[in-house]
Design a protein around this motif. Structure first.
Motif, PDB file in Angstrom:
ATOM      1  N   VAL A 164      83.276 105.070 -53.193  1.00  0.00           N
ATOM      2  CA  VAL A 164      82.342 104.516 -52.224  1.00  0.00           C
ATOM      3  C   VAL A 164      81.235 103.783 -52.981  1.00  0.00           C
ATOM      4  N   GLY A 165      80.770 102.676 -52.410  1.00  0.00           N
ATOM      5  CA  GLY A 165      79.737 101.887 -53.067  1.00  0.00           C
ATOM      6  C   GLY A 165      80.322 100.732 -53.858  1.00  0.00           C
ATOM      7  N   ASN A 186      82.420 101.038 -47.950  1.00  0.00           N
ATOM      8  CA  ASN A 186      81.343 101.642 -47.163  1.00  0.00           C
ATOM      9  C   ASN A 186      81.717 103.089 -46.832  1.00  0.00           C
ATOM     10  N   CYS A 206      77.872 106.399 -53.857  1.00  0.00           N
ATOM     11  CA  CYS A 206      77.284 105.096 -53.489  1.00  0.00           C
ATOM     12  C   CYS A 206      76.117 104.688 -54.376  1.00  0.00           C
ATOM     13  N   PHE A 217      74.498  96.144 -50.788  1.00  0.00           N
ATOM     14  CA  PHE A 217      75.072  97.355 -50.191  1.00  0.00           C
ATOM     15  C   PHE A 217      73.985  98.369 -49.836  1.00  0.00           C
ATOM     16  N   TYR A 220      74.842 101.377 -47.649  1.00  0.00           N
ATOM     17  CA  TYR A 220      75.881 102.308 -48.071  1.00  0.00           C
ATOM     18  C   TYR A 220      75.318 103.670 -48.462  1.00  0.00           C
TER      19      TYR A 220
END
Length: 233
Positions: A164-165, A186, A206, A217, A220
């Motif tokens: 993620v991220g 995301n 993230c 982002f 996120y």
């Protein structure tokens, strides 16, 4: 017991079905990897990469390390797309069978036409978890069509280690569409897997790598914190 669950295995295909694209080999991330692993002036192939990983693991205080496979990128029709890093499940599973400190981290793209069969196969081979990098593999974790995949994963009690991220190491199928592919990372997208009963490990939480990540982002990390608060309740 101390276990590192996030050790990427790779190869050039000299002794395996592994693959690294020429584009990947020209990225700053690849150069940094060569420098930090003291491999910049040494031969890089399946054997040297494998030996390096095993030596680091053996010399560490870790009890076990999960070596990760990385499946190819696919489109929604189950057709292969441009892939910049491919590490077959069979290759990593074989290493895990021979090395007592190595655990097998599988990777199965849910759009593969044989996804469920491949999942069952990796479980039979001792898979400890499932690994995805959505932006690199073209996986949209919130697709409803993945529900059967998620439910099978939950039934088999295999956790999903999902990136993620921002991702700056393994390129997207089309690097010119980087922003579009990064939307797949995301953390809000993993809610569907959680609702299907899958245990999800949100890799890297993230956290940004570069300043620009905090701009592109910015939602996120908020989404990640929101999910964490929900899980605590």
């Amino acid at each position: 017991m101390i276990i590192d669950i996030h050790i990427h295995m790779a190869g050039t295909g000299s002794e395996s079905g592994c693959y690294m694209s020429d584009y990947l080999k020209m990225t700053p991330a690849y150069l940094i990897m060569l420098i930090t692993t003291n491999m910049i002036f040494k031969k890089v192939n399946d054997k040297t990469i494998r030996q390096h990983h095993l030596k680091i693991l053996e010399d560490s205080k870790l009890d076990r390390g999960v070596f990760l496979a990385m499946d190819e990128a696919y489109n929604s029709k189950g057709e292969k797309m441009t892939t910049h890093l491919y590490t077959p499940n069979d290759y990593v599973a074989e290493i895990a069978k021979k090395e007592k400190k190595v655990l097998f981290g599988a990777s199965v793209h849910p759009d593969r036409k044989d996804a469920i069969n491949e999942m069952e196969k990796v479980v039979e081979n001792g898979a400890a978890l499932m690994k995805w990098i959505p932006s690199s593999q073209n996986i949209n974790p919130e697709k409803k069509k993945y529900n059967s995949f998620y439910k099978k994963l939950a039934d088999l009690e295999i956790p999903l280690l999902c990136h993620v991220g921002a991702e700056h190491t393994i390129p997207e199928p089309n690097p010119l569409l980087k922003s579009r592919y990064h939307k797949l990372n995301n953390p809000a997208n993993i809610i569907q897997a959680l609702e299907c009963g899958v245990k999800v490990i949100a890799a890297h939480c993230c956290t940004p790598v570069f300043f620009l990540d905090t701009v592109l982002f910015k939602d996120y990390f908020k989404n990640f914190l929101s999910l964490m608060k929900k899980s605590i309740k």
